[in-house]
Design an enzyme around this catalytic site. Structure first.
Site, PDB file in Angstrom:
ATOM      1  N   GLU A   1      -0.814   6.710  -6.407  1.00  0.00           N
ATOM      2  CA  GLU A   1      -1.858   6.514  -7.424  1.00  0.00           C
ATOM      3  C   GLU A   1      -2.061   7.795  -8.237  1.00  0.00           C
ATOM      4  OE1 GLU A   1      -4.986   5.114  -4.916  1.00  0.00           O
ATOM      5  OE2 GLU A   1      -4.387   3.019  -5.129  1.00  0.00           O
ATOM      6  N   THR A  25     -14.544  -2.336  -2.628  1.00  0.00           N
ATOM      7  CA  THR A  25     -14.365  -3.073  -1.375  1.00  0.00           C
ATOM      8  C   THR A  25     -15.437  -4.150  -1.308  1.00  0.00           C
ATOM      9  OG1 THR A  25     -13.407  -1.211  -0.241  1.00  0.00           O
ATOM     10  CG2 THR A  25     -14.395  -2.878   1.126  1.00  0.00           C
ATOM     11  N   THR A  48      -2.613   0.957   1.639  1.00  0.00           N
ATOM     12  CA  THR A  48      -1.850   0.435   2.780  1.00  0.00           C
ATOM     13  C   THR A  48      -0.358   0.448   2.477  1.00  0.00           C
ATOM     14  OG1 THR A  48      -3.594  -0.992   3.611  1.00  0.00           O
ATOM     15  CG2 THR A  48      -1.356  -1.668   4.113  1.00  0.00           C
ATOM     16  N   ASN A  83      -9.497   5.270  -7.768  1.00  0.00           N
ATOM     17  CA  ASN A  83     -10.229   4.997  -6.533  1.00  0.00           C
ATOM     18  C   ASN A  83     -11.745   4.999  -6.709  1.00  0.00           C
ATOM     19  OD1 ASN A  83      -8.271   4.568  -4.237  1.00  0.00           O
ATOM     20  ND2 ASN A  83      -7.387   6.300  -5.337  1.00  0.00           N
TER      21      ASN A  83
END
Lengths: 232, 212
Positions: free
Chosen positions: A94, A232, A1, A227
């Protein structure tokens, strides 16, 4: 984000602030790509409290047509500031090891130029080539070509040229000129790709036209590691 | 927080700045993510007096609750009378349904309440606080924890460089360094007046913004 907040003590009316922010974001935060994914939360806010304005006369900058000098000056200052802030995000992408400026020039419109730049900036194959320090103009050209699926009409293969522009001020390295490949000095290409910063210049025509700039980074093993681990 | 910025990125982190007058900020530790036991993760950026505000938001069809709530705040006020921004990191409050909307409104309301408690009159136009969240998607905010720390964040509002640094630190997720910049400028009609801009931003992944 992506989140961003900018604050100024200049006096700016709300309607002017809104149009300045929109103009600035289109040329900064809306012109970066790390991994091609658009978040659910992206927000950039601009606040102006007028605290530094002289008490009399209190001049609030308002949007008007024709635009006032103050409005244009503030708009350009916020735009350049926002572009510098957005660049920091790309530099912290990243797993990123490179900061890449993609400049598309001589397009029929600013929108066309931006769509082509965006297409190159989000291509995983271009980004992995950059990580591998490979002067792979074929992948750049490929991403330029499929931008037409996004409604770009000004890409003509026989008029398109691609170069790497070093950040040290030395001459550009031409990879493709008007659709014809150049004999590339591999050592020079390797030298340029060794640097952290690089500019890819795509000329869509020899005729003057509109220009857009996009900022991106390379794709590395580290991106997948980060990642793959993020939950999540 | 010393030593937290990678050596290669240290050149991008300022050690001082000329910050705009009338803005105060704070970064406070909440522990939105249970694993975060020490870093600030709640930021407040406030104008000492109501100010003009504008924002652009993601065009993703799944818009997080803070996006919906902040757009409402700005539309209702027509961009006037804004007091500030409250941000949490660690949880995006995205795809969290009606509860997410309530939580985002609660964050804004608690900041509003802190300003009211200072004796500021309510102008009757609803919240004057923009809300942002960043972090993992699909999890509810630990709202009680966040609300309990907003008064601390409000009490710590300050205009120093250290306060701005902590605030920039508080909005980080997978970022490796706080992103903070300042700039001074003049305007043609008032060449003797120096104005200032300060900006902070965050982002490292899920980055291809398309905001309007």
């Amino acid at each position: 984000t992506l989140l961003g907040i900018m604050c100024t003590d200049a006096p700016v009316a709300p309607e002017a602030l809104k149009s300045i922010l929109t103009y600035a974001v289109d040329r900064s935060f809306n012109a970066i790509s790390i991994d091609g994914d658009t978040s659910t939360n992206d927000t950039v806010a601009l606040l102006a409290n007028g605290a530094a304005a002289p008490p009399t006369p209190f001049k609030t900058i308002k949007e008007s047509t024709p635009y006032s000098e103050d409005y244009l000056q503030l708009r350009d200052t916020v735009t350049s500031f926002a572009a510098d802030l957005a660049s920091l995000v790309v530099r912290d992408g990243e797993g990123a090891t490179k900061f890449v400026t993609i400049r598309v020039t001589n397009a029929a419109s600013y929108e066309d130029a931006k769509k082509v730049a965006s297409s190159i900036a989000r291509s995983p194959l271009v980004k992995t080539a950059l990580y591998g320090k490979d002067a792979n103009w074929g992948r750049i050209l490929c991403a330029t070509g499929y931008a037409s699926e996004c409604g770009v009409d000004s890409v003509v293969p026989t008029e398109t040229s691609v170069s790497f522009v070093p950040t040290d001020g030395s001459p550009e390295l031409k990879l493709l000129v008007k659709g014809e490949p150049e004999a590339v000095d591999e050592n020079r290409a390797a030298q340029i790709l060794e640097e952290e910063d690089l500019e890819i210049l795509v000329r869509l025509s020899e005729k003057p036209g509109e220009e857009a700039v996009y900022y991106t980074c390379d794709f590395s093993h580290e991106y997948v590691t980060i990642n793959g681990d993020y939950r999540t | 927080l010393e030593g937290q910025v990678p050596h290669a990125k240290a050149k991008y982190v300022p050690t001082s700045g000329a910050y705009p007058q009338g803005f105060v900020v704070s970064g406070t530790h909440v522990g939105v993510k249970a694993s975060n036991t020490r870093f600030p993760d709640l930021a407040i950026i406030a104008s000492e007096k109501p100010c003009s505000g504008a924002a652009v938001f993601t065009k993703n069809k799944f818009q997080a609750a803070p996006v919906t709530v902040s757009r409402e705040v700005l539309q209702k006020r027509g961009g006037s009378g804004i007091r500030g921004v409250v941000i949490n990191s660690g949880c995006a409050n995205a795809v969290t349904g009606k509860q997410g909307i309530e939580d985002a409104r609660s964050m804004a309301a608690e900041v509003d309440r802190c300003f009211s408690a200072q004796g500021e009159p309510d102008d009757g136009q609803g919240s004057s606080t923009i809300v942002m969240s960043t972090g993992v998607i699909g999890q509810p905010l630990p709202i009680a924890k966040i609300l309990s720390k907003i008064p601390t964040g409000h009490a710590n509002l300050d205009s120093s460089h250290d306060a701005w640094y902590l605030t920039a630190r508080a909005i980080m997720t997978t970022d490796t360094f706080p992103k903070l910049m300042t700039r001074e400028f003049t305007l043609p009609s008032t060449p003797n007046v120096t104005y200032r801009l300060a900006g902070l931003t965050k982002g490292a992944g899920m980055i291809h913004p398309n905001m309007a």
